[in-house]
Design a protein around this motif. Structure first.
Motif, PDB file in Angstrom:
ATOM      1  N   LEU A  53       3.691   5.404   1.754  1.00 19.70           N
ATOM      2  CA  LEU A  53       3.500   4.239   2.614  1.00 19.70           C
ATOM      3  C   LEU A  53       2.008   4.031   2.815  1.00 19.70           C
ATOM      4  N   GLU A  54       1.560   2.821   2.484  1.00 17.67           N
ATOM      5  CA  GLU A  54       0.160   2.446   2.654  1.00 17.67           C
ATOM      6  C   GLU A  54       0.041   1.489   3.834  1.00 17.67           C
ATOM      7  N   ARG A  55      -0.929   1.758   4.704  1.00 21.56           N
ATOM      8  CA  ARG A  55      -1.174   0.885   5.861  1.00 21.56           C
ATOM      9  C   ARG A  55      -2.628   0.435   5.836  1.00 21.56           C
ATOM     10  N   ASN A  56      -2.832  -0.854   5.694  1.00 26.97           N
ATOM     11  CA  ASN A  56      -4.188  -1.417   5.636  1.00 26.97           C
ATOM     12  C   ASN A  56      -5.052  -0.698   4.598  1.00 26.97           C
ATOM     13  N   GLY A  57      -4.451  -0.439   3.436  1.00 25.83           N
ATOM     14  CA  GLY A  57      -5.181   0.151   2.334  1.00 25.83           C
ATOM     15  C   GLY A  57      -5.279   1.661   2.350  1.00 25.83           C
ATOM     16  N   GLU A  58      -4.717   2.309   3.357  1.00 28.45           N
ATOM     17  CA  GLU A  58      -4.769   3.770   3.462  1.00 28.45           C
ATOM     18  C   GLU A  58      -3.358   4.348   3.385  1.00 28.45           C
ATOM     19  N   VAL A  59      -3.177   5.366   2.546  1.00 30.75           N
ATOM     20  CA  VAL A  59      -1.871   6.027   2.463  1.00 30.75           C
ATOM     21  C   VAL A  59      -1.688   6.883   3.715  1.00 30.75           C
ATOM     22  N   VAL A  60      -0.601   6.634   4.450  1.00 34.20           N
ATOM     23  CA  VAL A  60      -0.387   7.316   5.728  1.00 34.20           C
ATOM     24  C   VAL A  60       0.860   8.197   5.736  1.00 34.20           C
ATOM     25  N   ALA A  61       1.680   8.118   4.699  1.00 37.68           N
ATOM     26  CA  ALA A  61       2.855   8.985   4.614  1.00 37.68           C
ATOM     27  C   ALA A  61       3.281   9.107   3.161  1.00 37.68           C
ATOM     28  N   GLU A  66       8.718   0.087 -11.889  1.00 38.57           N
ATOM     29  CA  GLU A  66       9.668  -0.601 -12.760  1.00 38.57           C
ATOM     30  C   GLU A  66       9.899  -2.067 -12.417  1.00 38.57           C
ATOM     31  N   SER A  67       9.162  -2.620 -11.468  1.00 36.94           N
ATOM     32  CA  SER A  67       9.418  -4.013 -11.090  1.00 36.94           C
ATOM     33  C   SER A  67       8.117  -4.678 -10.665  1.00 36.94           C
ATOM     34  N   GLU A  68       8.153  -6.001 -10.570  1.00 38.75           N
ATOM     35  CA  GLU A  68       6.973  -6.733 -10.126  1.00 38.75           C
ATOM     36  C   GLU A  68       6.683  -6.428  -8.660  1.00 38.75           C
ATOM     37  N   GLU A  69       5.396  -6.446  -8.324  1.00 32.87           N
ATOM     38  CA  GLU A  69       5.013  -6.168  -6.944  1.00 32.87           C
ATOM     39  C   GLU A  69       5.530  -7.268  -6.019  1.00 32.87           C
ATOM     40  N   LEU A  70       6.023  -6.838  -4.873  1.00 28.73           N
ATOM     41  CA  LEU A  70       6.488  -7.755  -3.837  1.00 28.73           C
ATOM     42  C   LEU A  70       5.459  -7.772  -2.709  1.00 28.73           C
ATOM     43  N   LYS A  71       4.918  -8.923  -2.424  1.00 26.87           N
ATOM     44  CA  LYS A  71       3.969  -9.068  -1.322  1.00 26.87           C
ATOM     45  C   LYS A  71       4.752  -9.235  -0.024  1.00 26.87           C
ATOM     46  N   GLY A  72       4.540  -8.351   0.910  1.00 28.53           N
ATOM     47  CA  GLY A  72       5.269  -8.424   2.160  1.00 28.53           C
ATOM     48  C   GLY A  72       4.663  -9.417   3.132  1.00 28.53           C
ATOM     49  N   THR A  73       5.484  -9.938   4.004  1.00 27.46           N
ATOM     50  CA  THR A  73       4.994 -10.849   5.037  1.00 27.46           C
ATOM     51  C   THR A  73       4.249 -10.102   6.130  1.00 27.46           C
ATOM     52  N   ASP A  74       4.465  -8.816   6.199  1.00 27.29           N
ATOM     53  CA  ASP A  74       3.781  -7.980   7.190  1.00 27.29           C
ATOM     54  C   ASP A  74       2.267  -7.991   6.990  1.00 27.29           C
ATOM     55  N   GLY A  75       1.822  -7.917   5.744  1.00 29.08           N
ATOM     56  CA  GLY A  75       0.402  -7.987   5.430  1.00 29.08           C
ATOM     57  C   GLY A  75      -0.340  -6.671   5.535  1.00 29.08           C
ATOM     58  N   ALA A  76       0.161  -5.738   6.317  1.00 21.13           N
ATOM     59  CA  ALA A  76      -0.565  -4.476   6.532  1.00 21.13           C
ATOM     60  C   ALA A  76       0.064  -3.298   5.808  1.00 21.13           C
ATOM     61  N   HIS A  77       1.358  -3.385   5.523  1.00 21.96           N
ATOM     62  CA  HIS A  77       2.075  -2.238   4.984  1.00 21.96           C
ATOM     63  C   HIS A  77       2.581  -2.497   3.570  1.00 21.96           C
ATOM     64  N   TRP A  82       4.930  -0.230   0.473  1.00 24.97           N
ATOM     65  CA  TRP A  82       5.531   0.944  -0.141  1.00 24.97           C
ATOM     66  C   TRP A  82       4.986   1.083  -1.564  1.00 24.97           C
ATOM     67  N   ILE A  83       4.685   2.309  -1.984  1.00 26.34           N
ATOM     68  CA  ILE A  83       4.235   2.583  -3.352  1.00 26.34           C
ATOM     69  C   ILE A  83       5.178   3.632  -3.929  1.00 26.34           C
ATOM     70  N   VAL A  84       5.913   3.261  -4.981  1.00 22.43           N
ATOM     71  CA  VAL A  84       7.061   4.060  -5.409  1.00 22.43           C
ATOM     72  C   VAL A  84       7.066   4.323  -6.913  1.00 22.43           C
TER      73      VAL A  84
END
Length: 266
Positions: free
Chosen positions: A107-115, A70-81, A83-85
């Motif tokens: 939760l995606e980490r470096n392109g892989e869903v991990v949780a 429901e909203s625009e994607e937010l690019k995190g400063t973390d770069g690796a993680h 959330w997909i909701v």
């Protein structure tokens, strides 16, 4: 079951959003008789649920990215993680007072869903999984079904509707699968359908034209429950293709073959 700190954050966000959806779901049937109808109300319920999830997740991990329906994607400063909701998967069911909908958080980490977490507040069923930690429903370990042949299986699917999807192509796929299986089901909430595969309620599932938030949490649920997922071509480009085929090793492979059978020619 022991949960990591991250999974606990995801669960609490899903439960809080689910509580909000439960209150709004109780109002939907009252709105059915109004002249305006419940559509605008449900849209607001959807937006409110996403804000709840987003606020909870970002409060805990403010540097992570956020991709929500429901909203625009937010690019995190973390770069690796990231959330997909999907704050309300199964919106049409919700709109019609059908208790088959869910909050889905991955939760995606470096392109892989991990949780992943999928929560249906109408039934109080909470599905959770972390990479390497197994899959659970309400803290009970779940596994994919062990059936070995399609003729014993109940298979779930998505279904195109007015203004969306290739109806002709789907009807060909459906025709092929119907002729091979014990039963077909279409529940209308992909995140829950995938969770049902993980729990062994459905033996397999396929759907096309999905978005990452429809599938992300369900994918890790199935993998951690011992199942297999691919796109329609049998590759791992699930987000890129927007389609998914799922089941245990044998059923998933067989389902890929069946849905890709060519149209018979006379």
């Amino acid at each position: 079951m022991a949960r990591s700190a991250l999974l606990n954050v995801m669960v609490q966000a899903a439960l809080k959003a689910g509580k909000s959806l439960s209150r709004d779901f109780g109002e939907v049937q009252n709105l059915q008789v109004s002249v305006k109808g419940p559509s605008d109300f449900v849209s607001q319920a959807d937006l409110k649920a996403e804000k709840i999830v987003r606020d909870e997740l970002m409060k805990s991990r403010p540097t992570y990215g956020f991709l929500g329906e429901e909203s625009e994607e937010l690019k995190g400063t973390d770069g690796a993680h990231r959330w997909i909701v999907d704050p309300l998967d199964g919106t049409t069911n919700f709109l019609h007072g059908i208790p088959q909908f869910a909050v889905s958080i991955a939760l995606e980490r470096n392109g892989e869903v991990v949780a992943g977490v999928v929560f249906n507040p109408a039934t109080d069923e909470l599905f959770t999984a972390e990479k390497g930690g197994g899959a659970f429903m309400n803290d009970r370990r779940i596994r994919v079904a062990a059936r070995r042949v399609l003729s014993d299986c109940v298979i779930g699917c998505g279904m195109p509707h007015l203004g969306r999807g290739n109806h002709g192509k789907f009807l060909v796929e459906l025709r092929h699968v119907m002729g091979e299986v014990a039963g077909m089901r279409r529940f209308g909430a992909a995140a829950l359908d995938l969770a049902y595969v993980a729990a062994g309620r459905l033996d397999g599932f396929w759907e096309t034209e999905l978005m990452p938030w429809d599938m992300a949490a369900g994918l890790i649920l199935i993998r951690e429950a011992g199942g297999f997922v691919s796109d329609m071509k049998g590759t791992t480009d699930i987000f890129g293709s927007g389609n998914v085929v799922a089941g245990n090793e044998l059923i998933q492979k067989a389902l890929v073959e069946v849905v890709n059978r060519p149209v018979p020619t006379r």
